[in-house]
Design a protein around this motif. Structure first.
Motif, mmCIF file in Angstrom:
data_model
loop_
_atom_site.group_PDB
_atom_site.id
_atom_site.type_symbol
_atom_site.label_atom_id
_atom_site.label_comp_id
_atom_site.label_asym_id
_atom_site.label_seq_id
_atom_site.Cartn_x
_atom_site.Cartn_y
_atom_site.Cartn_z
ATOM 1 N N ARG A 1 -1.554 -1.585 0.929
ATOM 2 C CA ARG A 1 -0.272 -0.987 0.521
ATOM 3 C C ARG A 1 0.837 -1.982 0.768
ATOM 4 O O ARG A 1 0.716 -2.846 1.615
ATOM 5 C CB ARG A 1 0.028 0.245 1.372
ATOM 6 C CG ARG A 1 -0.597 1.484 0.860
ATOM 7 C CD ARG A 1 0.001 2.665 1.572
ATOM 8 N NE ARG A 1 1.175 3.100 0.841
ATOM 9 C CZ ARG A 1 1.371 4.371 0.473
ATOM 10 N NH1 ARG A 1 0.498 5.294 0.774
ATOM 11 N NH2 ARG A 1 2.464 4.704 -0.186
ATOM 12 N N HIS A 2 1.970 -1.792 0.057
ATOM 13 C CA HIS A 2 3.139 -2.654 0.270
ATOM 14 C C HIS A 2 2.663 -4.096 0.074
ATOM 15 O O HIS A 2 1.914 -4.354 -0.877
ATOM 16 C CB HIS A 2 3.716 -2.354 1.673
ATOM 17 C CG HIS A 2 5.033 -3.003 1.970
ATOM 18 N ND1 HIS A 2 5.128 -4.106 2.786
ATOM 19 C CD2 HIS A 2 6.293 -2.719 1.591
ATOM 20 C CE1 HIS A 2 6.405 -4.453 2.894
ATOM 21 N NE2 HIS A 2 7.134 -3.630 2.172
ATOM 22 N N TYR B 1 -1.001 -4.715 -0.693
ATOM 23 C CA TYR B 1 -1.585 -4.427 -2.011
ATOM 24 C C TYR B 1 -1.957 -5.734 -2.746
ATOM 25 O O TYR B 1 -3.112 -5.902 -3.162
ATOM 26 C CB TYR B 1 -0.617 -3.524 -2.791
ATOM 27 C CG TYR B 1 -0.891 -3.361 -4.251
ATOM 28 C CD1 TYR B 1 -2.197 -3.242 -4.744
ATOM 29 C CD2 TYR B 1 0.159 -3.303 -5.166
ATOM 30 C CE1 TYR B 1 -2.433 -3.086 -6.104
ATOM 31 C CE2 TYR B 1 -0.074 -3.144 -6.520
ATOM 32 C CZ TYR B 1 -1.358 -3.042 -6.991
ATOM 33 O OH TYR B 1 -1.581 -2.893 -8.330
ATOM 34 N N ALA C 1 -3.852 -0.276 -4.915
ATOM 35 C CA ALA C 1 -2.845 0.182 -3.967
ATOM 36 C C ALA C 1 -3.430 1.454 -3.357
ATOM 37 O O ALA C 1 -3.863 2.351 -4.081
ATOM 38 C CB ALA C 1 -1.547 0.480 -4.701
ATOM 39 N N GLY D 1 -2.356 4.068 -2.115
ATOM 40 C CA GLY D 1 -1.771 5.334 -2.549
ATOM 41 C C GLY D 1 -2.292 5.803 -3.899
ATOM 42 O O GLY D 1 -2.121 6.962 -4.287
ATOM 43 N N VAL E 1 -2.409 4.741 5.594
ATOM 44 C CA VAL E 1 -3.623 3.964 5.302
ATOM 45 C C VAL E 1 -4.797 4.477 6.139
ATOM 46 O O VAL E 1 -5.927 4.555 5.648
ATOM 47 C CB VAL E 1 -3.373 2.452 5.493
ATOM 48 C CG1 VAL E 1 -4.663 1.661 5.363
ATOM 49 C CG2 VAL E 1 -2.344 1.954 4.481
#
Ligand code: F6R
Length: 368
Positions: free
Chosen positions: A228-229, A232, A254, A256, A289
């Motif tokens: 993530r962020h 990713y 990602a 999410g 996460v």
């Protein structure tokens, strides 16, 4: 030439701490970033309204990481595009647009043509480049050279960490010019960047352990990567390395996005690398996460985590954990790439493949 290493790639992975350190050299004074190559562009950089970052493959992932940092620190909208998509979609750019291109070779035709297109449209251009005097560097208004040294292996490794370092320096330079970061805050970020080489050296000490996992997984048909962020693009890079070196189907997501589709791929035994954010920091994505890890684990995934040393929360759900020294969110990618590079390289080696020269690929892609 390989200096005792089994491949150029192994040697270049080992040179990453120096690649970061050398790229930092001469670009700060008194706790503030100053990039001498950009002298004369101060007014331009204060006046730009948006930034478009261009690159291909691994360089584009460095660009994605750059977007997170530049938007956060310098508060300018940043778009990232693949060079080969950019100029075929009539992009909206003008003289208030800065086009920042990233290329190790500085000769990638797709990126060169995109930069030329941007110049025609009146945009300002800066390139991040690893090869002195390369065509893209010469075409641009200014160039921030990465000092990774020559990269011989086809797969990009040390050039990538140097690119991320350069794009962070650029973000901090821009933030100083535009007054968007407090002096103290900016100097803490710079200090964190300067601490990367020593931390990265400790990550590389896990090479034998990663090799063991890679050998054990040499029959694997598919591997997924989640982050993530800024984690990713790290996931995307982990997947790209595995595809290009070990010819294994791999995809990065990602985290999410899992519940929006990819979680359907999870079946018992599916290996999934997860780049776990640091648990520290008020806005940490760590809990999210960890809950993704629980979701895939409940469906039988084999979880291979890259997590901060001392983060005990992932231990109950991970089959294997590789650790990175504590660092705040933006500096984790610089530490988390290495285990994934080593994994892909060692898995390819276990399959008897040529890691320096994967099939169908060239070091510098000078055709469109
Ligand atoms: C991946 C890789 C490629 C390059 C891409 C851009 O390991 O090496 O994806 O990153 O072809 O090359 P440069 O940076 O030379 O423009």
């Amino acid at each position: 030439e390989k200096g005792g290493w089994s491949s150029f790639m192994a040697k270049e992975i080992s040179e990453q701490p120096e690649a970061v350190a050398n790229t930092l050299l001469g670009r700060s004074a008194d706790g503030a970033v100053h990039i001498p190559e950009l002298d004369g562009l101060d007014d331009t950089l204060r006046g730009i309204e948006r930034i478009v970052i261009l690159g291909c493959g691994t360089a584009a992932y460095a660009g994605m990481i750059g977007k997170y940092a530049i938007e956060k620190w310098a508060r300018i909208p940043v778009e990232v595009d693949l060079s080969h998509e950019f100029r075929y979609r009539e992009p909206v750019i003008d003289e208030r647009t800065l086009v920042l291109s990233i290329s190790q070779s500085g000769e990638t035709m797709d990126t060169l043509m995109a930069v030329k297109y941007a110049i025609e449209a009146g945009a300002k251009t800066i390139s991040i480049c690893n090869t002195q005097g390369a065509t893209i560097a010469r075409e641009s208004d200014a160039v921030i050279y990465t000092h990774a040294g020559p990269e011989v292996a086809v797969a990009s490794t040390k050039a990538l960490v140097a690119q991320v370092t350069a794009v962070y320096l650029f973000g901090l330079h821009l933030a100083r010019l535009r007054g968007t970061l407090g002096t103290a805050e900016a100097s803490v970020l710079l200090a964190e960047l300067q601490a990367v080489p020593a931390k990265l050296a400790t990550v590389l000490e896990q090479h034998a352990e990663i090799r063991e996992l890679a050998h054990w997984m040499s029959d694997t048909r598919s591997v997924l990567f989640l982050g993530r962020h800024v984690g990713y693009p790290v996931a995307l890079e982990g997947a790209l390395k595995l595809k290009e070196l070990a010819y294994i189907h791999a995809e990065g997501f990602a985290a999410g996005e899992l519940k929006h589709g990819p979680i359907a791929l999870i079946e018992p035994g599916q290996p999934v690398f997860v780049v776990v954010p640091s648990p520290r920091g008020a806005d940490s994505l760590h809990p999210k996460v960890v809950s993704n890890i629980q979701e895939i684990r409940a469906r039988g995934a084999r979880v291979l985590a890259i997590a901060e040393a001392g983060d005990a929360s992932v231990l109950p759900y991970a089959d294997k954990v590789f650790t990175i020294p504590p660092a705040s969110a933006f500096f984790e990618p610089l530490l988390a790439f290495a285990p994934l590079q080593i994994f892909a390289m060692e898995l390819a080696a276990a399959k008897g493949l040529d890691v320096d020269q994967p099939r169908n690929l060239a070091k510098s892609v000078t055709v469109e």
